[in-house]
Design a protein around this motif. Structure first.
Motif, PDB file in Angstrom:
ATOM      1  N   GLY A   1      11.737  -2.802  -2.774  1.00  0.00           N
ATOM      2  CA  GLY A   1      12.004  -1.707  -3.703  1.00  0.00           C
ATOM      3  C   GLY A   1      11.241  -0.436  -3.390  1.00  0.00           C
ATOM      4  O   GLY A   1      11.126   0.454  -4.231  1.00  0.00           O
ATOM      5  N   LYS A   2      10.756  -0.324  -2.166  1.00  0.00           N
ATOM      6  CA  LYS A   2       9.983   0.859  -1.787  1.00  0.00           C
ATOM      7  C   LYS A   2      10.877   2.017  -1.346  1.00  0.00           C
ATOM      8  O   LYS A   2      10.433   3.161  -1.270  1.00  0.00           O
ATOM      9  CB  LYS A   2       9.009   0.501  -0.661  1.00  0.00           C
ATOM     10  CG  LYS A   2       7.938  -0.501  -1.075  1.00  0.00           C
ATOM     11  CD  LYS A   2       6.966   0.088  -2.092  1.00  0.00           C
ATOM     12  CE  LYS A   2       5.835  -0.883  -2.408  1.00  0.00           C
ATOM     13  NZ  LYS A   2       4.796  -0.262  -3.232  1.00  0.00           N
ATOM     14  N   ILE A   3      12.125   1.714  -1.015  1.00  0.00           N
ATOM     15  CA  ILE A   3      13.119   2.747  -0.721  1.00  0.00           C
ATOM     16  C   ILE A   3      14.433   2.338  -1.378  1.00  0.00           C
ATOM     17  O   ILE A   3      14.707   1.152  -1.558  1.00  0.00           O
ATOM     18  CB  ILE A   3      13.339   2.950   0.797  1.00  0.00           C
ATOM     19  CG1 ILE A   3      13.707   1.634   1.489  1.00  0.00           C
ATOM     20  CG2 ILE A   3      12.121   3.594   1.437  1.00  0.00           C
ATOM     21  CD1 ILE A   3      14.098   1.784   2.956  1.00  0.00           C
ATOM     22  N   LYS A   4      15.228   3.339  -1.740  1.00  0.00           N
ATOM     23  CA  LYS A   4      16.521   3.089  -2.365  1.00  0.00           C
ATOM     24  C   LYS A   4      17.658   3.272  -1.362  1.00  0.00           C
ATOM     25  O   LYS A   4      18.690   2.598  -1.438  1.00  0.00           O
ATOM     26  CB  LYS A   4      16.718   4.039  -3.548  1.00  0.00           C
ATOM     27  CG  LYS A   4      17.974   3.777  -4.355  1.00  0.00           C
ATOM     28  CD  LYS A   4      18.036   4.710  -5.572  1.00  0.00           C
ATOM     29  CE  LYS A   4      19.290   4.453  -6.396  1.00  0.00           C
ATOM     30  NZ  LYS A   4      19.384   5.390  -7.568  1.00  0.00           N
ATOM     31  N   PHE A   5      17.465   4.197  -0.421  1.00  0.00           N
ATOM     32  CA  PHE A   5      18.477   4.480   0.589  1.00  0.00           C
ATOM     33  C   PHE A   5      17.840   4.464   1.980  1.00  0.00           C
ATOM     34  O   PHE A   5      16.637   4.692   2.122  1.00  0.00           O
ATOM     35  CB  PHE A   5      19.119   5.856   0.360  1.00  0.00           C
ATOM     36  CG  PHE A   5      19.846   5.986  -0.946  1.00  0.00           C
ATOM     37  CD1 PHE A   5      21.125   5.483  -1.100  1.00  0.00           C
ATOM     38  CD2 PHE A   5      19.240   6.605  -2.029  1.00  0.00           C
ATOM     39  CE1 PHE A   5      21.797   5.593  -2.312  1.00  0.00           C
ATOM     40  CE2 PHE A   5      19.897   6.722  -3.245  1.00  0.00           C
ATOM     41  CZ  PHE A   5      21.181   6.213  -3.392  1.00  0.00           C
ATOM     42  N   VAL A   6      18.675   4.209   2.969  1.00  0.00           N
ATOM     43  CA  VAL A   6      18.234   4.248   4.365  1.00  0.00           C
ATOM     44  C   VAL A   6      19.018   5.341   5.088  1.00  0.00           C
ATOM     45  O   VAL A   6      20.249   5.386   5.004  1.00  0.00           O
ATOM     46  CB  VAL A   6      18.476   2.901   5.066  1.00  0.00           C
ATOM     47  CG1 VAL A   6      18.066   2.993   6.544  1.00  0.00           C
ATOM     48  CG2 VAL A   6      17.714   1.779   4.377  1.00  0.00           C
ATOM     49  N   LEU A   7      18.294   6.205   5.765  1.00  0.00           N
ATOM     50  CA  LEU A   7      18.912   7.202   6.633  1.00  0.00           C
ATOM     51  C   LEU A   7      18.575   6.805   8.073  1.00  0.00           C
ATOM     52  O   LEU A   7      17.413   6.783   8.461  1.00  0.00           O
ATOM     53  CB  LEU A   7      18.367   8.601   6.328  1.00  0.00           C
ATOM     54  CG  LEU A   7      18.788   9.731   7.276  1.00  0.00           C
ATOM     55  CD1 LEU A   7      20.313   9.889   7.310  1.00  0.00           C
ATOM     56  CD2 LEU A   7      18.122  11.044   6.868  1.00  0.00           C
ATOM     57  N   VAL A   8      19.599   6.473   8.843  1.00  0.00           N
ATOM     58  CA  VAL A   8      19.394   6.095  10.243  1.00  0.00           C
ATOM     59  C   VAL A   8      19.676   7.316  11.105  1.00  0.00           C
ATOM     60  O   VAL A   8      20.790   7.845  11.091  1.00  0.00           O
ATOM     61  CB  VAL A   8      20.323   4.942  10.668  1.00  0.00           C
ATOM     62  CG1 VAL A   8      20.033   4.554  12.120  1.00  0.00           C
ATOM     63  CG2 VAL A   8      20.155   3.738   9.754  1.00  0.00           C
TER      64      VAL A   8
ATOM     65  N   GLU B   1       0.804  -1.226   0.000  1.00  0.00           N
ATOM     66  CA  GLU B   1       0.000   0.000   0.000  1.00  0.00           C
ATOM     67  C   GLU B   1       0.840   1.281   0.000  1.00  0.00           C
ATOM     68  O   GLU B   1       0.339   2.337  -0.365  1.00  0.00           O
ATOM     69  CB  GLU B   1      -0.928   0.006   1.217  1.00  0.00           C
ATOM     70  CG  GLU B   1      -1.965  -1.113   1.207  1.00  0.00           C
ATOM     71  CD  GLU B   1      -2.803  -1.128   2.468  1.00  0.00           C
ATOM     72  OE1 GLU B   1      -2.515  -0.335   3.394  1.00  0.00           O
ATOM     73  OE2 GLU B   1      -3.748  -1.929   2.532  1.00  0.00           O
ATOM     74  N   ILE B   2       2.097   1.174   0.400  1.00  0.00           N
ATOM     75  CA  ILE B   2       2.897   2.386   0.539  1.00  0.00           C
ATOM     76  C   ILE B   2       3.601   2.717  -0.770  1.00  0.00           C
ATOM     77  O   ILE B   2       4.030   1.825  -1.502  1.00  0.00           O
ATOM     78  CB  ILE B   2       3.923   2.235   1.700  1.00  0.00           C
ATOM     79  CG1 ILE B   2       4.504   3.593   2.087  1.00  0.00           C
ATOM     80  CG2 ILE B   2       5.025   1.249   1.349  1.00  0.00           C
ATOM     81  CD1 ILE B   2       5.273   3.578   3.396  1.00  0.00           C
ATOM     82  N   LYS B   3       3.714   4.000  -1.072  1.00  0.00           N
ATOM     83  CA  LYS B   3       4.365   4.425  -2.309  1.00  0.00           C
ATOM     84  C   LYS B   3       5.880   4.333  -2.173  1.00  0.00           C
ATOM     85  O   LYS B   3       6.430   4.224  -1.066  1.00  0.00           O
ATOM     86  CB  LYS B   3       3.967   5.858  -2.647  1.00  0.00           C
ATOM     87  CG  LYS B   3       4.530   6.895  -1.682  1.00  0.00           C
ATOM     88  CD  LYS B   3       4.380   8.291  -2.242  1.00  0.00           C
ATOM     89  CE  LYS B   3       5.180   9.296  -1.425  1.00  0.00           C
ATOM     90  NZ  LYS B   3       5.270  10.609  -2.056  1.00  0.00           N
ATOM     91  N   LYS B   4       6.563   4.391  -3.301  1.00  0.00           N
ATOM     92  CA  LYS B   4       8.022   4.399  -3.289  1.00  0.00           C
ATOM     93  C   LYS B   4       8.526   5.775  -2.883  1.00  0.00           C
ATOM     94  O   LYS B   4       7.948   6.804  -3.222  1.00  0.00           O
ATOM     95  CB  LYS B   4       8.571   4.053  -4.684  1.00  0.00           C
ATOM     96  CG  LYS B   4       8.347   2.615  -5.116  1.00  0.00           C
ATOM     97  CD  LYS B   4       8.984   2.368  -6.472  1.00  0.00           C
ATOM     98  CE  LYS B   4       8.785   0.926  -6.908  1.00  0.00           C
ATOM     99  NZ  LYS B   4       9.417   0.664  -8.231  1.00  0.00           N
ATOM    100  N   ASN B   5       9.603   5.773  -2.132  1.00  0.00           N
ATOM    101  CA  ASN B   5      10.309   6.994  -1.778  1.00  0.00           C
ATOM    102  C   ASN B   5      11.800   6.734  -1.909  1.00  0.00           C
ATOM    103  O   ASN B   5      12.263   5.612  -1.703  1.00  0.00           O
ATOM    104  CB  ASN B   5       9.992   7.416  -0.339  1.00  0.00           C
ATOM    105  CG  ASN B   5       9.128   8.663  -0.277  1.00  0.00           C
ATOM    106  OD1 ASN B   5       9.161   9.490  -1.177  1.00  0.00           O
ATOM    107  ND2 ASN B   5       8.343   8.789   0.776  1.00  0.00           N
ATOM    108  N   LYS B   6      12.548   7.745  -2.241  1.00  0.00           N
ATOM    109  CA  LYS B   6      13.991   7.583  -2.385  1.00  0.00           C
ATOM    110  C   LYS B   6      14.635   7.136  -1.079  1.00  0.00           C
ATOM    111  O   LYS B   6      15.505   6.252  -1.061  1.00  0.00           O
ATOM    112  CB  LYS B   6      14.617   8.899  -2.854  1.00  0.00           C
ATOM    113  CG  LYS B   6      16.131   8.854  -3.009  1.00  0.00           C
ATOM    114  CD  LYS B   6      16.665  10.222  -3.447  1.00  0.00           C
ATOM    115  CE  LYS B   6      18.177  10.231  -3.534  1.00  0.00           C
ATOM    116  NZ  LYS B   6      18.703  11.569  -3.914  1.00  0.00           N
ATOM    117  N   VAL B   7      14.181   7.721   0.032  1.00  0.00           N
ATOM    118  CA  VAL B   7      14.842   7.489   1.318  1.00  0.00           C
ATOM    119  C   VAL B   7      13.848   7.027   2.382  1.00  0.00           C
ATOM    120  O   VAL B   7      12.760   7.583   2.516  1.00  0.00           O
ATOM    121  CB  VAL B   7      15.549   8.770   1.813  1.00  0.00           C
ATOM    122  CG1 VAL B   7      16.197   8.544   3.178  1.00  0.00           C
ATOM    123  CG2 VAL B   7      16.599   9.222   0.799  1.00  0.00           C
TER     124      VAL B   7
END
Length: 211
Positions: A80-87, A41-47
């Motif tokens: 594939g819903k995010i490309k990068f992770v910011l912790v 249900e969630i859209k793709k986001n870069k981060v």
């Protein structure tokens, strides 16, 4: 005398309770339709911005909030819903480093190290959301935490010019979950105090581009 006690009751119990409930309601309404528990249900986001917490509880046992946020982050990345992770988390001393702990576990579960960015100055949710925009240059983001935390983060982001949706990590039931949920009511009141006082993150620093 009875009227005096009535005023005391209203001033010391009823009004504060109403204020707490009102703050909670405003944040819930603002985040309505912007938190998701299903990957489809969630859209793709870069981060994806995962909000830090300690890996261990005070008694040394694993912190389920941490574990479930790790799993939720991996789910988003693998889908594939995010490309990068910011912790974003607390790195208050050489003995306590939330971002590095998250990074190590995310890498162990298959997320490439080069896809993970660390915000060592995410001391509070306010700091994490503001720094995501001002330091890491994001205009939109997927926040990863438990639903109650995502709602608060989304509201703060909205007030700071960052569009956020939330992916809900599994929540905790029982007495442990109740204690955290209870504290959340007061954390939401603090949100409005911070906004009223224009509270800023503890640190800003040089900009970091995620690409």
């Amino acid at each position: 005398m009875k009227r005096k006690y009535l005023y005391l009751l209203i001033g010391s119990i009823i009004l504060p309770t109403l204020l707490i409930l009102l703050c909670n309601l405003v944040i819930e309404i603002a985040a309505r339709g912007r938190t998701y528990s299903e990957i489809s249900e969630i859209k793709k986001n870069k981060v994806g911005l995962v909000l830090g917490t300690s890996k261990k509880l005070t008694d040394g046992s694993p912190n389920p909030y941490y574990t479930f946020r790790i799993h939720a982050t991996v789910q988003l990345y693998e889908a594939g819903k995010i490309k990068f992770v910011l912790v974003s988390g607390d790195n208050g001393s050489i003995y306590y480093n939330e971002p590095t702990a998250f990074k190590n576990d995310l890498v162990a579960l298959g997320i490439p190290e080069e896809s993970i960015f660390l915000d060592y100055a995410g001391f509070r949710t306010l700091d994490s959301m503001v720094r995501a925009k001002e330091v890491f240059g994001l205009s939109e983001v997927t926040v990863i935490s438990q639903e109650f935390h995502n709602e608060r983060a989304i509201y703060i982001a909205q007030k700071k010019g960052l569009y956020a949706v939330g992916f809900n990590a599994r929540d905790i039931k029982g007495s442990q979950g109740f204690k955290v949920q209870f504290r959340e009511y007061f954390a939401r009141v603090k949100v409005f105090l911070d906004l009223l006082l224009n509270t800023q993150p503890k640190f800003y620093g040089e900009k970091i581009e995620i690409k």
